[in-house]
Scaffold this motif. Structure first.
Motif, mmCIF file in Angstrom:
data_model
loop_
_atom_site.group_PDB
_atom_site.id
_atom_site.type_symbol
_atom_site.label_atom_id
_atom_site.label_comp_id
_atom_site.label_asym_id
_atom_site.label_seq_id
_atom_site.Cartn_x
_atom_site.Cartn_y
_atom_site.Cartn_z
ATOM 1 N N MET A 57 23.018 137.204 34.210
ATOM 2 C CA MET A 57 22.876 135.777 34.494
ATOM 3 C C MET A 57 23.509 134.960 33.375
ATOM 4 S SD MET A 57 19.623 133.442 35.556
ATOM 5 C CE MET A 57 19.445 134.333 37.087
ATOM 6 N N MET B 79 18.597 126.457 41.435
ATOM 7 C CA MET B 79 18.153 127.811 41.754
ATOM 8 C C MET B 79 17.002 127.771 42.760
ATOM 9 S SD MET B 79 20.099 130.011 40.153
ATOM 10 C CE MET B 79 19.229 131.548 39.846
ATOM 11 N N ARG B 80 16.052 126.869 42.549
ATOM 12 C CA ARG B 80 14.911 126.739 43.467
ATOM 13 C C ARG B 80 15.373 126.370 44.868
ATOM 14 N NH1 ARG B 80 11.118 122.060 42.042
ATOM 15 N NH2 ARG B 80 12.749 121.006 43.193
ATOM 16 N N ILE C 101 15.205 130.756 44.641
ATOM 17 C CA ILE C 101 14.960 131.517 43.420
ATOM 18 C C ILE C 101 13.994 130.701 42.566
ATOM 19 C CG2 ILE C 101 15.976 132.600 41.377
ATOM 20 C CD1 ILE C 101 16.845 133.815 44.125
ATOM 21 N N LEU D 272 12.239 130.238 39.322
ATOM 22 C CA LEU D 272 12.162 130.513 37.886
ATOM 23 C C LEU D 272 10.993 129.728 37.301
ATOM 24 C CD1 LEU D 272 15.961 130.077 37.112
ATOM 25 C CD2 LEU D 272 14.725 132.230 37.384
ATOM 26 N N HIS E 235 10.069 143.890 41.790
ATOM 27 C CA HIS E 235 11.413 143.337 41.973
ATOM 28 C C HIS E 235 12.410 144.464 42.224
ATOM 29 C CE1 HIS E 235 9.587 139.815 39.904
ATOM 30 N NE2 HIS E 235 10.311 139.196 40.803
ATOM 31 N N ASP F 13 16.602 141.854 44.982
ATOM 32 C CA ASP F 13 16.071 140.612 44.399
ATOM 33 C C ASP F 13 16.949 140.143 43.246
ATOM 34 O OD1 ASP F 13 13.791 140.609 46.100
ATOM 35 O OD2 ASP F 13 12.720 141.929 44.710
ATOM 36 N N ARG G 29 20.271 138.833 44.563
ATOM 37 C CA ARG G 29 20.114 137.538 45.212
ATOM 38 C C ARG G 29 20.035 136.419 44.167
ATOM 39 N NH1 ARG G 29 15.157 135.791 47.440
ATOM 40 N NH2 ARG G 29 15.564 133.778 48.330
ATOM 41 N N ALA G 30 19.311 136.666 43.085
ATOM 42 C CA ALA G 30 19.213 135.667 42.022
ATOM 43 C C ALA G 30 20.558 135.460 41.325
ATOM 44 C CB ALA G 30 18.143 136.078 41.008
#
Length: 141
Positions: A32, A82-83, A87, A89, A103, A107, A110-111
């Motif tokens: 990330m 992200m939300r 996702i 966080l 996870h 998962d 996807r994030a």
């Protein structure tokens, strides 16, 4: 009944691969970080065990004073984008994200795909020394 369930859970967790979980967390967090860095935005992503924390900063973050210097407006924009993609966080730049044995690679992928879709930053002429003054030097919009 609750005690028996707790003991059974502890028995399962004693056999769990915590080193593997830590390695998966680190790989996810660093991926990330690299995705966001490729957009021209500095992101520190320290990890500890199964925890990670995104800090929008050019400098290593080792304590609360360092965390306070990070770009919270940029974190908020990143968090909201992200939300919006499903996702979830930690909602504050002072909190940590946590990974669990539940996870899956799906998962994580996807994030990471969601992070790739975060809007490109408006700022980025670093080689010419252009810096915003008095506020957010980088922005996702």
């Amino acid at each position: 009944l609750a005690m028996a369930a707790g003991l059974a859970t502890l028995g399962i967790l004693r056999k769990a691969d915590y080193d593997g979980l830590e390695n998966r967390t680190r790989a996810f967090a660093y991926s990330m970080r690299d995705i966001i860095a490729a957009k021209g935005v500095p992101l520190q992503m320290p990890t500890l065990a199964s925890m990670f924390c995104p800090y929008f900063s050019e400098h290593e973050v080792t304590d609360f004073a360092d965390a306070q210097k990070c770009d919270q407006k940029l974190f908020t924009s990143f968090y909201k984008q992200m939300r919006a993609q499903g996702i979830y966080l930690a909602p504050s730049g002072y909190e940590t994200g946590m990974v669990s044995f539940a996870h899956t690679d799906e998962d994580f992928n996807r994030a990471l795909d969601a992070a790739r879709k975060v809007t490109e930053p408006l700022y980025t002429d670093r080689k010419n020394g252009v810096l915003a003054t008095g506020g957010c030097a980088y922005a996702f919009t």
